[in-house]
Write an enzyme that holds these catalytic residues in place. Structure first.
Site, PDB file in Angstrom:
ATOM      1  N   GLU A 115      34.984  -5.156  57.078  1.00  0.00           N
ATOM      2  CA  GLU A 115      33.699  -5.319  57.745  1.00  0.00           C
ATOM      3  C   GLU A 115      33.466  -6.786  58.079  1.00  0.00           C
ATOM      4  OE1 GLU A 115      30.735  -3.488  55.295  1.00  0.00           O
ATOM      5  OE2 GLU A 115      31.545  -1.484  55.588  1.00  0.00           O
ATOM      6  N   HIS A 231      20.433  -5.931  60.488  1.00  0.00           N
ATOM      7  CA  HIS A 231      21.733  -5.339  60.825  1.00  0.00           C
ATOM      8  C   HIS A 231      21.862  -5.332  62.337  1.00  0.00           C
ATOM      9  CE1 HIS A 231      25.215  -2.752  61.036  1.00  0.00           C
ATOM     10  NE2 HIS A 231      25.323  -2.815  59.721  1.00  0.00           N
ATOM     11  N   ARG A 278      26.826 -10.811  59.721  1.00  0.00           N
ATOM     12  CA  ARG A 278      25.687 -10.106  60.306  1.00  0.00           C
ATOM     13  C   ARG A 278      24.641 -11.032  60.898  1.00  0.00           C
ATOM     14  NH1 ARG A 278      24.866  -5.551  55.550  1.00  0.00           N
ATOM     15  NH2 ARG A 278      26.637  -4.255  56.171  1.00  0.00           N
ATOM     16  N   HIS A 339      17.410  -4.760  57.759  1.00  0.00           N
ATOM     17  CA  HIS A 339      18.382  -4.013  56.963  1.00  0.00           C
ATOM     18  C   HIS A 339      18.326  -4.329  55.475  1.00  0.00           C
ATOM     19  CE1 HIS A 339      21.979  -1.718  56.192  1.00  0.00           C
ATOM     20  NE2 HIS A 339      22.648  -2.774  55.765  1.00  0.00           N
ATOM     21  N   ARG A 374      23.594 -11.827  53.261  1.00  0.00           N
ATOM     22  CA  ARG A 374      24.473 -10.984  52.435  1.00  0.00           C
ATOM     23  C   ARG A 374      25.764 -10.630  53.155  1.00  0.00           C
ATOM     24  NH1 ARG A 374      25.233  -5.335  51.889  1.00  0.00           N
ATOM     25  NH2 ARG A 374      23.537  -4.884  53.345  1.00  0.00           N
TER      26      ARG A 374
END
Length: 512
Positions: A115, A231, A278, A339, A374
């Site tokens: 990811e 997100h 992100r 998110h 994060r």
């Protein structure tokens, strides 16, 4: 009045895994879990991507640590990062022992996904429904343990305090419309996120920041509330408040981000392209939309193998299909949506808050792992590790005993009219719109101050009038949402350096 040894507020992975461990270690003690919806409804349930854990020989703890710190823009606590990442394999084994299933390849090894922000494939997953699978497995364990009681549709109102010591919580029983007092030796806040403060969110509707708001009212130390993670790829659907998440793993699988004209744009902003972290992808999309005036950008999966895509992402595939999006020929419309909250209730490495006998775990806590942003799939890992840390600490003390005094309910909920539900719903929508417009991906001090003034006014109005009406879930959640909004704004005003997911610009007419 209900007395219990351990009161756990929240039924996600953080609260449930702690409950399993402490209940098995102290079978003579009582563990009570309260949750404001049904027992399986939590942020955990909606986690698609997976759990980031170092398992492959080509990977290393050091690589995962470096990825986490880079993503957190240098504001992570190194000791915490090292602790959480090194504990990963042990916590995964526990989940497997409890019956959780994760995808594997033909040779029996884990099918590790990649990811945004990760330098290696290290995300353990169960298709695109990892959280749901973990929740299923741990709930099954919880329901088999005699000294655990789960009370659903019980909404915690406020912590019961004696100076700087937590004695439990006052709780609204939604089934009986009564206020109950829960007294406990230890209270654990595991209440999840704050998504519905913004409305446009990937979080479930229960994510209204209740635990953080309660902790704030009890004078607990909070940190990093300004670091809101958006997100980048939530499915753009008109009329839906909670946004369906198009997992970051889809970009890891090879999908491209494009404007409506078909132009890939991420390489302009970051050499990693679609696999940038992100914060960068969300900010890039936000800038593209502001330049074009479009409502969304698109994920192009048309070049990918449709059968493999369907196998890896069955839930995403079906949701697209229900929206008449054929991933073999149509682009998926996406927008950034709130998110995750990287900050929250400040805790040490044992999950201890600044209040005696009060602990916090999961998204409502601020451990120092995430810094300013994060890293994908680090959240479930953090919850698993910190629930274990809290257990290991508290398991040493078999003699904790609080001397309780008879405590009257904090609220009288009888013989009062009900609050107008339409009014509360209208105000909620106004709060969410204000947060999206004034406290979004890119912020300005003047807009923050305007929003703070309005939120304070709304909160004071509610507190002035609530005494004349019955307590109800809608009212409690709305007050908590407004409180969280004010906290995000105050922390945003106090931060004058752009880091990670936090970007604040000064307007030309701003003198401060």
């Amino acid at each position: 009045m209900i007395k219990t040894n351990y009161l756990i507020i929240g039924s996600g992975v953080a609260g449930l895994t702690f409950a399993i461990k402490i209940a098995n270690h102290f079978p003579e003690k009582s563990i009570t879990i309260i949750t404001k919806s049904n027992e399986s409804e939590s942020n955990t349930k909606y986690a698609q991507g997976g759990v980031a854990i170092v398992l492959d020989e080509g990977d290393s703890y050091q690589k995962h640590i470096e990825d986490t710190i880079l993503c957190g823009d240098g504001l992570c606590d190194l000791k915490v990062v090292e602790l959480v990442i090194s504990e990963g394999p042990k916590r995964l084994k526990e989940l497997i022992d409890w019956g959780a299933n994760f995808d594997k390849v033909a040779n029996g090894e884990f099918d590790l996904g990649k990811e945004g922000g990760h330098s290696e494939n290290r995300v353990v997953h169960h298709k695109d429904q990892t959280g749901l699978e973990i929740e299923r497995a741990i709930l099954r364990q919880v329901n088999q343990i005699d000294n655990i009681t789960i009370l659903d549709f019980h909404l915690a109102l406020d912590l019961i305090m004696e100076k700087n010591r937590c004695l439990g919580a006052s709780v609204f029983n939604q089934k009986t419309n009564t206020i109950q007092t829960f007294l406990s030796d230890i209270t654990l806040l595991a209440t999840g996120g704050i998504g519905h403060v913004y409305g446009h969110t990937t979080n479930p509707i229960i994510a209204t920041g209740d635990g953080i708001a309660m902790a704030f009212r009890a004078n607990a130390i909070l940190m990093d509330m300004e670091f809101i993670q958006f997100h980048p790829t939530a499915l753009f659907e008109k009329g839906y408040e909670s946004k369906f998440l198009i997992s970051e793993a889809v970009r890891g699988f090879g999908a491209y981000l494009k404007t409506k004209n078909g132009n890939r744009f991420m390489q302009k902003y970051d050499t990693r392209g679609e696999l940038a972290s992100r914060d960068i992808v969300s900010q890039s999309i936000d800038l593209e939309l502001k330049k074009s005036g479009d409502n969304c950008v698109y994920l192009d999966c048309t070049h990918l193998d449709e059968k493999k895509f369907k196998k890896h992402f069955p839930m995403i595939y079906d949701r697209c299909k229900s929206n008449k999006i054929a991933i073999s020929k149509d682009w998926i419309p996406v927008i950034p949506a709130q998110h995750y909250l990287c900050g929250g209730i400040a805790v040490d490495t044992n999950g201890k808050t600044s209040i005696e006998n009060l602990y916090a775990c999961g998204e409502c806590s601020r451990t120092g792992l995430h810094g300013a942003n994060r890293l994908a799939s680090n959240s479930l890992l953090e919850a698993l590790v910190y629930s274990d840390q809290i257990f290991n600490y508290l398991s040493k003390f078999n003699t904790i005993k609080t001397v309780f005094q008879e405590t009257k309910p904090l609220f009288n909920n009888k013989s009062k009219p009900k609050f107008n539900a339409n009014f509360l719903n209208k105000l909620k929508l106004e709060v969410q719109l204000l947060m999206r417009q004034n406290v979004g991906i890119i912020r300005h001090d003047s807009e923050l101050l305007q929003a703070e003034t309005q939120l304070i006014k709304w909160l004071l109005d509610l507190e002035t009038t609530q005494e004349s009406y019955q307590i109800c879930t809608q009212l409690v959640e709305l007050k908590n949402m407004i409180t969280i909004g004010i906290l995000i704004i105050r922390h945003s005003i106090n931060r004058n350096e752009n880091r990670g997911g936090f970007v604040k610009f000064k307007l030309k007419n701003e003198n401060t």
